[in-house]
Scaffold this active site. Structure first.
Site, PDB file in Angstrom:
ATOM      1  N   CYS A   1       0.860  -1.181   0.000  1.00 22.71           N
ATOM      2  CA  CYS A   1       0.000   0.000   0.000  1.00 22.71           C
ATOM      3  C   CYS A   1       0.893   1.228   0.000  1.00 22.71           C
ATOM      4  CB  CYS A   1      -0.911  -0.021   1.234  1.00 22.71           C
ATOM      5  SG  CYS A   1      -1.944   1.445   1.341  1.00 22.71           S
ATOM      6  N   LEU A   2       1.052   1.788  -1.153  1.00 26.64           N
ATOM      7  CA  LEU A   2       1.897   2.989  -1.250  1.00 26.64           C
ATOM      8  C   LEU A   2       1.233   3.921  -2.267  1.00 26.64           C
ATOM      9  CD1 LEU A   2       4.584   4.358  -0.450  1.00 26.64           C
ATOM     10  CD2 LEU A   2       5.627   3.231  -2.410  1.00 26.64           C
TER      11      LEU A   2
END
Lengths: 175, 1052
Positions: free
Chosen positions: A112-113
């Site tokens: 999750c970036l």
């Protein structure tokens, strides 16, 4: 003398101009080749990346050395990159291949970036993505965790976090 | 009538018998055969009678016979008539019978005896004649000839003339021919081995001549014999005719001529076999001498090397005319005995052909330039034009060699043919050679000359421009595609064999290439031929790494370099000329392959001297230690290009503008494209040597990159002006376009601009005053090196301006200069880090401040290692002034120690610590100073040589040490190459590391090579072997390991 210097079109501007008009498919390959050359000529410490052994330029492998002063110190983390045909206009798909215990990475290695999702721009490249991931290892974004337990432990019990990290970590062998 | 024969003759006899049993040629019996086998009997004729209509050959006709014998026909009469006829026949044939040389045995006779044998023949004839009286003979002949009227009942009659011919034929084959072959055999067997070199050996010729003469004599006698018998016959017939009007016989005259003709053709065809060799040799000798090819025969003394060049015979030379006389004398008898038949003409033609070939080869091989006043008569009429202008070149002026060759054809060759043919003409009329034949001779000769030149072409190219004359020969003769193809094929082969191998330096190859371009251009303005021969050369040149550098260096050669090279080459040439003239003198005659050039001397030798207008620019270099090397290395420069460049610039105004389009209606010299031009053929207007060479050196990018590097070196040197560089740059701009060379433009402008800025900054900062103070401060220390010193540097600011300090050269009043380079436009100049002497750093700071005042928002980055410094060293017994590189100056400055009482000593390690300089640089600088005899080395320690006495030097440095240390000084260009190479290796290494880290942990060599080739944009030039070697080094360094044939990084 100054005039010539200033009026001479810089190489960056020229490449932008050509990238707008070029075909997307070929463009991705070319871009990746250039990025590879860049990575090789001016490598950043602790990260490296290279196209896959079968010669497909759209699939890369990458390596991040765990930064010092983080729970990942001394660990080697493998990643995979998959580039869409219209890269760099669309972000690559990046996964951790090495099992990793991290607030923003789930157990199948998905990350999750923001810059890999909605914040992606063509100005990013493999090197910047890897550098971002490297810094994410030391500074996880605990506000939107994929691994809630890890996010919790990060703040509450670093020793336990470290143990979990070492427990989860497994050097993946060579295919 | 059978006789004893030797084995050989017996065998021949057996063969003859077999032949006769089939063809019935044996008609020599005194009586006709009782039972002739010719055909069937006709009505009205006795069975078994001779069919005289078949054998009648016009003497009688059946009608006549019937008229005669209508009433008195009875068998009894027939028997009588036949008997009478037989008797008469016997008388006649005995009378005219040829003698049998029964005792003749060829194997036992030495050739000298054959004439005796012939005399025997003659004597026998006399005896034969005496056998019958004249009246008896005529009477008998009457019966034989007129048998149908007088002896109507004789059924078996024959033609006496036919019989005689048969008799002659038999005699010839049985007696004369063995004689001939015997004398030919014995003669030839003596010197069969030597007969191969016909013409070179006078004795061989004499032997052959004897054979020919003896043949002629034998045949003359034989023919005389045969004719005398025929005369008898004819005489008798005449008498018969005189008495008997009604006998119908053919005209005697006709018969005589027919007999003569038959006889001649008989002899010609049968006797010629034995004579071919000898007659060929004799003809070759005589014709050769007549035409001047074999003139050396008369002074034949075994010294065949010193043979002068073959030439057409002079009018007053007795030798050829004597030979010609001899030849014509020989032809008369030959013709008489029938030896000038068609086969003789074929032989003669062969000989003439061979002579022509020898003449062309002997007279013109290597003769590429012909002097106008040629002393041996080769050239009389025209001489080669000094400089073939465009028109002459296109239309193919007839060259001097060609002219002289045609003169030879017209003046000697054709007349000889005509005279020989006149001699052997049957009707005795004068033979004139038809014009078409002359034309054929000429074209044959021209073809041979062309073939000769084609084989010589490579040498012609090497001798350019002295060999211009040879091209005229070639140009007019290479008109057919086949011949042009032959030319290019031959030349390509020669090129590959003689030039394109590792033994030739790039310079030699390029020089040959230049000559080649010019030669082929002179040969063929369309450049089609050149286009066909040069690909191999170009391909080869691409493999030579220094090709581009050689070309660019050549282009940038300065006028004094040109002069030095030309003088050097002239000296070499003079040496070789002296040597060759010695050789010629030894020959006694001044005939060398290259005679005085026909063109004005300025055309050939101007190259070194035709640039007087540049001399103003020449400034002698003051670098003490550099001068020697410079002149030495100048020998290895391709200065031809610089000469061509200046010539082309001068002549540019006079020529028409190049961009005129293909159709120039006013071009009176227009010629169509060459026949063998390809589809993409483009007419080029001029030689364009430089352009051709540049375009053959691979891609323009590579060339420009190399040019930029060389230009960098030159711009950063202490050269005062850059005229030549600008000129070359302009030339290249025309070729590659302005955009491609913009960097070079900026570079040159940078240097010019720096001068202006330099003055301004120095004025603002008053640098020289500071410098003076510095000098004062330093001159206090007499016992140690004192330096007046300024290095160079460059700045790398955000604004991308780069500067570079330049050392003062001319004196204390202008001690510190800088050159300011724009970083983006110069090829990567690496920055070597080291600490400059403190006073210099101070100067640099002031310079920087001055610059920043003039150009705000820009900073200087100093490139310290690129500068030059003038160093003045005050030692105890002497003062040394040297111009050197800044790092060298820095190193020697480190030996300065005002407080020291003894000579200062330093080790390399100390200097590394003190100066933070790369130890390679330090070592090379120390070597430089050792070479200058300022420092001395003992072990690892270097010390200042305060006194230059030999005793002082001895303990420190022996001469060998100096020599080796000098040798180890790196060439200025070498480190750049090594650095590039090293950078490339580092890059490849990071690829390989990345590959083995991320793609796959283990990989075999082949896959690594494949990946590298695929992934590196500029290409991966290494072969698998090179890669393997590289990887093996890494393995040896412990960075990699090989597991199961696959490479793997070692984990740390």
């Amino acid at each position: 003398m100054e005039d010539t210097q200033n009026s001479m079109p810089g190489s960056i501007a020229a490449s932008k101009l050509s990238s707008r008009t070029a075909q997307p498919g070929q463009n991705a390959t070319k871009r990746l080749q250039t990025e590879l050359m860049q990575l090789m000529t001016s490598p950043a410490p602790g990260i490296s990346a290279f196209p896959s052994a079968d010669g497909n330029l759209l699939v890369w492998g990458a390596t991040i050395e765990g930064p010092a002063d983080t729970p990942y110190d001394g660990l080697t983390l493998k990643l995979s990159f998959e580039f869409p045909a219209n890269y760099p206009y669309i972000a690559p798909t990046v996964l951790f291949k090495t099992p990793i215990y991290h607030p923003n990475v789930d157990f199948s290695g998905r990350i999750c970036l923001d810059i890999l999702k909605d914040k992606w721009t063509p100005a990013y490249n493999i090197q910047t993505v890897l550098l971002s991931l490297q810094s994410l290892l030391g500074e996880p974004n605990n506000a939107s965790p994929l691994n809630g337990e890890a996010a919790e432990l990060w703040d509450k019990d670093p020793a336990c976090f470290k143990a979990k990290v070492m427990e989860r970590h497994k050097d993946i062998g060579d295919e | 009538m059978t006789s004893t024969y030797s084995t050989m003759s017996r065998w021949k006899e057996r063969r003859r018998q077999v032949h006769q049993s089939v063809f019935r040629t044996e008609v020599s019996q005194p009586t006709p055969q009782a039972t002739p086998t010719l055909g069937f009997s006709r009505s009205g004729q006795p069975f078994g009678g001779h069919d005289y209509t078949a054998a009648g050959s016009g003497f009688t006709s059946p009608d006549l016979a019937e008229q005669r014998g209508t009433t008195l026909y009875s068998p009894q009469d027939a028997v009588d008539d036949q008997t009478r006829y037989d008797r008469a026949w016997h008388v006649v044939t005995t009378h005219i019978a040829l003698p049998q040389a029964a005792t003749f045995q060829p194997s036992e006779h030495v050739p000298a005896d054959y004439l005796l044998q012939l005399k025997g023949l003659g004597q026998r004839r006399g005896r034969g004649q005496g056998a019958t009286s004249e009246g008896e003979f005529v009477e008998a002949l009457r019966l034989v000839v007129n048998c149908h009227a007088l002896l109507p009942q004789a059924y078996a009659t024959e033609d006496i003339f036919f019989w005689h011919v048969q008799q002659v034929r038999r005699h010839l084959s049985r007696h004369v021919l063995p004689l001939l072959s015997a004398c030919a055999d014995t003669r030839l067997s003596e010197n069969r081995s030597r007969s191969k070199v016909v013409g070179a050996d006078a004795t061989t010729y004499n032997k052959h001549m004897k054979i020919v003469l003896s043949h002629v004599q034998i045949l003359e006698r034989a023919i005389g014999l045969y004719s005398s018998r025929f005369e008898l016959l004819a005489q008798g017939l005449k008498e018969v005719l005189a008495t008997e009007k009604e006998v119908e016989t053919p005209e005697i005259h006709d018969m005589t001529t027919r007999f003569q003709r038959d006889l001649r053709s008989l002899v010609g065809s049968s006797a010629f076999d034995h004579l071919t060799n000898s007659l060929g040799a004799v003809l070759e000798q005589l014709v050769g001498t007549t035409l001047g090819v074999l003139s050396e025969l008369k002074h034949h003394d075994g010294s065949s090397q010193k043979r002068p060049r073959i030439a057409a015979p002079a009018a007053d030379d007795p030798n050829p005319s004597a030979a010609k006389q001899r030849l014509l004398e020989l032809l008369g008898p030959l013709h008489k005995v029938g030896l000038t038949s068609e086969r003789f003409q074929v032989l003669f033609a062969e000989v003439m052909d061979a002579i022509m070939a020898r003449f062309v080869k002997g007279a013109y091989s290597g003769l590429w330039v012909v002097a106008p006043n040629d002393d041996h008569g080769l050239i009389r009429t025209r001489t080669a034009p000094a400089l073939p202008d465009r028109r002459a070149a296109i239309y193919g002026s007839v060259s001097s060699c060609m002219t002289s060759l045609f003169d030879w054809i017209d003046g000697h060759y054709v007349p000889l043919v005509a005279e020989v043919m006149t001699q052997i003409n049957d009707d005795g009329t004068e033979h004139t050679v038809p014009l078409s034949d002359i034309r054929t001779y000429r074209s044959l000769a021209a073809g041979r000359l062309a073939a000769l030149r084609i084989t010589e072409l490579y040498d012609i190219v090497l001798q350019w421009p002295k060999s211009r004359g040879a091209l005229d020969d070639l140009r007019s003769s290479i008109t057919t595609p086949q011949r042009r193809l032959q030319l290019t094929d031959t030349f390509s082969a020669a090129l590959e064999k003689r030039l394109l191998h590792p033994g030739r330096s790039t310079l030699e190859i390029l020089q040959t290439y230049i000559s080649m371009i010019r030669t082929f251009y002179a040969l063929d303005h369309g450049k089609v031929l050149l286009g066909r021969v040069q690909p191999k050369l170009q391909l080869y040149l691409c493999g030579r790494e220094d090709a581009i550098r050689t070309v660019v260096d050549g282009l940038l050669a300065t006028p004094d370099e040109i002069r030095a090279v030309m003088q050097g080459r002239d000296r070499q040439k003079d040496d070789s000329a002296v040597r060759s003239s010695d050789r010629i003198k030894g020959k006694g005659k001044q005939v060398g392959p290259f005679m005085t050039p026909a063109m004005p001397p300025s055309q050939t030798r101007n190259v070194g001297y035709n640039a007087p207008d540049h001399e103003v620019e020449i400034s002698m270099s003051n670098r003490v230690h550099g001068t020697q090397e410079k002149t030495a290395s100048a020998y290895n420069k391709l200065v031809e290009l610089a000469v061509l460049l200046s010539e082309s610039l001068k002549s540019r105004d006079s020529t028409r503008p190049e961009e005129e389009g293909d159709l120039d209606w006013d071009d009176m010299c227009w010629v169509p494209d060459p026949i063998d031009a390809g589809a993409n053929y483009r007419r080029s207007r001029d030689e364009d040597v430089i352009g051709t060479i540049i375009s053959s050196l691979g891609s323009p990018e590579t060339f420009i990159r190399e040019f930029q590097l060389i230009l960098t070196e030159r711009l950063l040197s202490d050269q005062p002006t850059f005229e030549q560089e600008v000129r070359v740059l302009n030339l290249l701009k025309k070729r590659f376009g302005d955009a491609a060379l913009q960097n070079c433009d900026v570079m040159i402008r940078d240097i010019r601009e720096s001068r202006r800025l330099d003055t301004a900054i120095r004025r603002v900062q008053a640098l020289h005053q500071g410098m003076q103070q510095l000098q004062e401060a330093q001159s206090v220390t007499p016992a140690t090196p004192r330096q007046q010193f300024t290095p160079s540097g460059r700045t790398r600011p955000a604004d991308s301006v780069v500067t570079r300090g330049k050392v003062a050269q001319k004196g204390a009043d202008e001690p510190y200069h800088a050159r300011i380079l724009s970083r983006l436009y110069w090829p990567n100049l690496d920055r070597e880090h080291f600490l400059l002497p403190q006073p210099i750093v101070a100067l640099q700071h002031r310079y920087e401040t001055g610059y920043e005042q003039l150009k705000s928002a820009r900073k200087l980055t100093w490139l310290n290692q690129l500068g030059l410094a003038t160093v003045e060293l005050e030692l105890q017994d002497r003062t040394v002034t040297v111009q050197c590189k800044t790092y060298e100056a820095t190193v020697i400055y480190a030996f300065q120690d005002p407080a020291a009482t003894s000579p200062v000593r330093r080790t390399v390690d100390q200097l590394v610590d003190q100066l933070q300089m790369d130890d390679d640089l330090i070592t090379s600088a120390l070597s430089f100073w050792v070479g200058q005899r300022v420092l001395a080395r003992r072990g690892d320690v270097y010390a200042v040589l305060e006194t230059d006495s030999s005793e002082g030097a001895a303990p420190f440095s022996s001469p060998t040490a100096v020599a080796t240390s000098q040798a180890s000084v790196p060439e200025p260009a070498a480190p750049a190459v090594d650095e590039k190479e090293a950078a490339q290796r580092a890059l490849y290494w990071s690829y390989i590391r990345g590959m083995l880290t991320n793609a796959s942990a283990t990989m075999p060599l082949g896959q690594i090579a494949m990946m590298m080739k695929m992934l590196i944009q500029d290409g991966f030039p290494w072969s698998n072997e090179e890669l393997q070697e590289f990887l093996a080094e890494r393995v040896a360094e412990g960075e990699m390991e090989i597991v199961g044939g696959k490479y793997k990084l070692v984990k740390k």
